[in-house]
Write a protein that holds these residues in place. Structure first.
Motif, short mmCIF file in Angstrom:
data_model
loop_
_atom_site.label_atom_id
_atom_site.label_comp_id
_atom_site.label_asym_id
_atom_site.label_seq_id
_atom_site.Cartn_x
_atom_site.Cartn_y
_atom_site.Cartn_z
N TYR A 38 0.86 -1.19 0.00
CA TYR A 38 0.00 0.00 0.00
C TYR A 38 0.89 1.24 0.00
CZ TYR A 38 -4.06 -2.88 1.15
OH TYR A 38 -5.07 -3.81 1.11
N PHE A 39 0.54 2.19 -0.84
CA PHE A 39 1.35 3.38 -1.00
C PHE A 39 0.46 4.62 -0.90
CE2 PHE A 39 4.45 0.41 -2.09
CZ PHE A 39 3.97 -0.42 -3.09
N TYR A 40 1.04 5.68 -0.36
CA TYR A 40 0.26 6.88 -0.08
C TYR A 40 1.07 8.13 -0.38
CZ TYR A 40 -2.00 3.37 2.90
OH TYR A 40 -2.59 2.23 3.38
N TRP A 41 0.36 9.20 -0.66
CA TRP A 41 0.91 10.54 -0.63
C TRP A 41 0.06 11.39 0.31
CZ3 TRP A 41 5.50 12.13 -2.38
CH2 TRP A 41 6.14 11.37 -3.38
N TYR A 42 0.76 12.14 1.15
CA TYR A 42 0.14 13.11 2.04
C TYR A 42 0.84 14.43 1.82
CZ TYR A 42 -2.09 9.45 4.87
OH TYR A 42 -2.87 8.41 5.31
N ARG A 43 0.20 15.51 2.26
CA ARG A 43 0.90 16.79 2.23
C ARG A 43 0.67 17.55 3.54
NH1 ARG A 43 -2.34 21.01 -1.75
NH2 ARG A 43 -3.93 21.56 -0.22
N GLN A 44 1.61 18.43 3.81
CA GLN A 44 1.56 19.23 5.03
C GLN A 44 1.99 20.64 4.69
OE1 GLN A 44 4.54 18.37 8.03
NE2 GLN A 44 3.11 18.78 9.69
#
Lengths: 116, 115
Positions: free
Chosen positions: A31-37
């Motif tokens: 499982y792979f994800y992108w998040y931003r902050q």
């Protein structure tokens, strides 16, 4: 200990330009994800990717964004035409079976994108 | 709507004193709960998680957290704070109803430990 690696660590780009952020997830993860902050604020979910397709995306992840896993190791986030408000730290993350299975999600060190 | 709340933007504590960073959640289904720490200009480091079983879970760097289902809380604790614990702490939840494995994060709490 295996880790998620991201490149570049920092990128400055002109508004309207395309940007590709690259990630190498932990090798046996599925499982792979992108998040931003944005500037040390809340961490926002962008997209999850499993079995070579997007499994969920947020309202932030509009048509300007795309993800790809071009080979067995890399996972990329492309922003087609950057806007000033895309300036943020982008985190790639991976997990063996996903947090919904109780598995930990591991994050990279982030790619800081500045749009000018 | 599924959400996580960290009611305190900042927690200040003296070195050697116990610390608590609060987290409450609102999700459907049985949640899986996580704590992460972020040092300046760094990524998110996993501290601990609650999946099932004992409500008190222990994690890295001497941190622990207590799951309270009736109060829908998952507060982070440490018996004796260190100056090096100063960082930004995030609580996160994986909703039981999700099959994508994403996490929903709270807004973060800055922990300041003074010598």
């Amino acid at each position: 200990e295996p880790e998620v690696t991201q490149t570049p660590s920092h990128q400055v780009t002109q508004m309207g330009q395309e940007v590709i952020l690259r990630c190498v997830p932990i090798s046996n993860h599925l499982y792979f994800y992108w998040y931003r902050q944005i500037l040390g604020q809340k961490v926002e979910f962008l997209v999850s990717f499993y079995n070579n397709e997007i499994s969920e995306k947020s309202e932030i992840f509009d048509d300007q964004f795309s993800v790809e896993r071009p080979d067995g190791s890399n996972f990329t986030l492309k922003i087609r035409s950057t806007k000033l408000e895309d300036s943020a730290m982008y985190f790639c993350a991976s997990s063996l079976q996903g947090a919904h299975s109780g598995n930990t999600i591991y994050f990279g060190e982030g790619s800081w994108l500045t749009v000018v | 709507a599924q959400s996580v709340a960290q009611p305190e933007d900042q927690v200040n504590v003296a070195e050697g004193n116990p610390l608590t960073v609060k987290c409450t959640y609102s999700v459907s289904g049985n949640p899986y709960l996580f704590w992460y720490v972020q040092y300046p200009n760094r990524g998110l480091q996993f501290l601990l998680k609650y999946i099932t079983g004992d409500n008190l879970v222990k994690g890295s760097y001497g941190f622990e957290a207590e799951f309270n289902k009736s109060q829908t809380s998952f507060h982070l604790k440490k018996p004796s704070a260190l100056v090096s614990d100063s960082a930004l702490y995030f609580c996160a939840v994986s909703p039981g109803s999700s099959n994508t494995g994403k996490l929903i994060f709270g807004q973060g709490t800055t922990l300041q430990v003074k010598p």
